[in-house]
Design a protein around this motif. Structure first.
Motif, PDB file in Angstrom:
ATOM      1  N   LYS A 183       0.844  -1.384   0.037  1.00 23.83           N
ATOM      2  CA  LYS A 183      -0.012  -0.008  -0.034  1.00 23.83           C
ATOM      3  C   LYS A 183       1.032   1.314   0.063  1.00 23.83           C
ATOM      4  CE  LYS A 183      -3.983   2.287   0.508  1.00 23.83           C
ATOM      5  NZ  LYS A 183      -3.607   3.625   0.984  1.00 23.83           N
ATOM      6  N   LYS A 184       1.951   1.351   0.752  1.00 25.37           N
ATOM      7  CA  LYS A 184       3.006   2.499   0.694  1.00 25.37           C
ATOM      8  C   LYS A 184       3.469   2.645  -0.344  1.00 25.37           C
ATOM      9  CE  LYS A 184       3.940   2.269   5.884  1.00 25.37           C
ATOM     10  NZ  LYS A 184       4.992   1.828   6.607  1.00 25.37           N
ATOM     11  N   GLY A 204       1.847 -12.293  -2.221  1.00 29.81           N
ATOM     12  CA  GLY A 204       2.594 -11.013  -2.781  1.00 29.81           C
ATOM     13  C   GLY A 204       1.814 -10.595  -3.996  1.00 29.81           C
ATOM     14  N   VAL A 205       1.436 -11.307  -4.746  1.00 28.12           N
ATOM     15  CA  VAL A 205       0.720 -10.934  -6.256  1.00 28.12           C
ATOM     16  C   VAL A 205      -0.799 -10.372  -5.476  1.00 28.12           C
ATOM     17  CG1 VAL A 205      -0.612 -11.865  -8.072  1.00 28.12           C
ATOM     18  CG2 VAL A 205       1.675 -12.461  -7.621  1.00 28.12           C
ATOM     19  N   LEU A 206      -1.465 -10.863  -4.586  1.00 27.61           N
ATOM     20  CA  LEU A 206      -2.714 -10.353  -4.372  1.00 27.61           C
ATOM     21  C   LEU A 206      -2.402  -9.054  -3.445  1.00 27.61           C
ATOM     22  CD1 LEU A 206      -4.291 -13.575  -2.701  1.00 27.61           C
ATOM     23  CD2 LEU A 206      -5.266 -12.363  -4.647  1.00 27.61           C
ATOM     24  N   TYR A 207      -1.413  -8.840  -2.656  1.00 28.41           N
ATOM     25  CA  TYR A 207      -1.316  -7.504  -2.081  1.00 28.41           C
ATOM     26  C   TYR A 207      -0.885  -6.635  -3.123  1.00 28.41           C
ATOM     27  CZ  TYR A 207      -0.984 -10.075   2.347  1.00 28.41           C
ATOM     28  OH  TYR A 207      -1.214 -11.024   3.446  1.00 28.41           O
ATOM     29  N   GLY A 208      -0.172  -6.795  -4.201  1.00 24.65           N
ATOM     30  CA  GLY A 208      -0.058  -5.947  -5.235  1.00 24.65           C
ATOM     31  C   GLY A 208      -1.463  -5.398  -5.991  1.00 24.65           C
ATOM     32  N   ALA A 236      -4.329  -5.591  -4.531  1.00 25.37           N
ATOM     33  CA  ALA A 236      -5.295  -4.807  -3.627  1.00 25.37           C
ATOM     34  C   ALA A 236      -4.666  -3.255  -3.335  1.00 25.37           C
ATOM     35  CB  ALA A 236      -5.201  -5.288  -2.316  1.00 25.37           C
ATOM     36  N   ALA A 237      -3.121  -3.262  -3.508  1.00 25.74           N
ATOM     37  CA  ALA A 237      -2.722  -1.819  -3.635  1.00 25.74           C
ATOM     38  C   ALA A 237      -3.034  -0.899  -4.802  1.00 25.74           C
ATOM     39  CB  ALA A 237      -1.293  -1.816  -3.392  1.00 25.74           C
ATOM     40  N   PRO A 286      -8.010  -0.163  -6.248  1.00 30.68           N
ATOM     41  CA  PRO A 286      -8.778   1.130  -5.987  1.00 30.68           C
ATOM     42  C   PRO A 286      -8.690   2.267  -7.072  1.00 30.68           C
ATOM     43  CG  PRO A 286      -7.978  -0.019  -4.078  1.00 30.68           C
ATOM     44  CD  PRO A 286      -7.249  -0.581  -5.177  1.00 30.68           C
ATOM     45  N   THR A 287      -7.395   2.942  -7.060  1.00 32.23           N
ATOM     46  CA  THR A 287      -6.974   3.936  -8.082  1.00 32.23           C
ATOM     47  C   THR A 287      -7.114   3.671  -9.425  1.00 32.23           C
ATOM     48  OG1 THR A 287      -5.433   5.644  -8.479  1.00 32.23           O
ATOM     49  CG2 THR A 287      -4.589   3.351  -8.240  1.00 32.23           C
ATOM     50  N   MET A 288      -6.943   2.220  -9.852  1.00 30.78           N
ATOM     51  CA  MET A 288      -7.328   1.731 -11.364  1.00 30.78           C
ATOM     52  C   MET A 288      -8.722   1.862 -11.533  1.00 30.78           C
ATOM     53  SD  MET A 288      -4.312  -1.055 -12.453  1.00 30.78           S
ATOM     54  CE  MET A 288      -2.655  -0.473 -12.508  1.00 30.78           C
TER      55      MET A 288
END
Length: 247
Positions: free
Chosen positions: A71-72, A117-121, A123-124, A127-129
């Motif tokens: 997220k960061k 790692g793929v899922l967290y990417g 999720a990050a 929302p903006t896309m």
């Protein structure tokens, strides 16, 4: 490749191998690349190489197994460039071994890096896309996500999962928010993945792989091809192997 020029691209696992090759190629084509990995000094080196060649790059130290870190990373890219056009989920490990070696900690680590790692990417950046109704998520799977061999059971399971996640993402988001999803499945490639292998049997088997492996530049070219497609066209899956690789 005018479709690549000026795009903001996050690349995980960018300190070496496929990630590094992809960052350098996309920057050469005019993209603004955000390099992410755990090895900060290696990232700094890649950024310097890109800038010396006239490209634009920045870096962010990240552990892909941390949802907060990812997220960061996305927040960093948004603050610096105002948007995220492409995420390349490239970070991965491959400590393959036979199941009866009971390397449970290595199984856990593969699941954490290769799947979570793929899922967290996703999720990050999702929302903006979704808000922009535009974006492209490229997940690096493997030929091992198509074929299971002795010693590859857990690794193959993680890469089959990457393919399933990416296809689910495509079905959910392509029509709803025009987000493109691509799976890249490399065969034997010159990377540092083999350095994550601790099984003596597999290390012995892998000794000959360098003779048949292809350059990570080939995989980078496939990634660039997928990004370069017009917005109304989505390259959903590419399998790319050395010519001499039979499986």
């Amino acid at each position: 490749m005018e479709k690549i020029e000026s795009k903001v691209v996050i690349i995980t696992g960018a300190s070496s191998g496929i990630g590094k090759a992809t960052a350098k190629l996309l920057a050469k084509k005019g993209a603004k690349v955000v390099l992410a990995a755990r090895r900060e000094e290696r990232l700094q080196e890649v950024v310097r190489e890109i800038e010396q060649e006239g490209g634009e790059a920045s870096m962010f130290k990240v552990d892909v197994t941390s949802s907060e870190d990812m997220k960061k990373l996305a927040d960093f890219a948004l603050k610096k460039y105002g948007r995220i056009d492409v995420l390349v989920n490239n970070a991965g490990i491959m400590p393959i071994s036979r199941l009866n070696e009971l390397r449970v900690e290595e199984w856990d680590r593969m699941i954490d890096v290769n799947i979570k790692g793929v899922l967290y990417g996703i999720a990050a950046v999702l929302p903006t896309m979704r808000e922009r109704r535009s974006g492209h998520i490229i997940n690096i799977a493997s030929v091992a996500g198509h074929v299971v061999m002795p010693t590859s059971a857990v690794y193959s399971a993680t890469k089959y999962s990457v393919r399933a996640i990416t296809e689910g993402l495509r079905q959910e988001e392509s029509a709803a928010s025009r987000i493109r999803a691509t799976i890249i499945s490399p065969g034997v490639t010159e990377t540092e993945l083999i350095h994550t292998v601790n099984s003596p049997e597999v290390q012995a088997m892998a000794a000959h792989l360098k003779e048949v492996s292809i350059s990570p530049d080939r995989i980078a070219s496939a990634i660039a091809h997928a990004i370069d497609m017009p917005e109304d066209t989505s390259v959903n899956e590419i399998v790319i192997r050395p010519t001499v690789q039979s499986m």
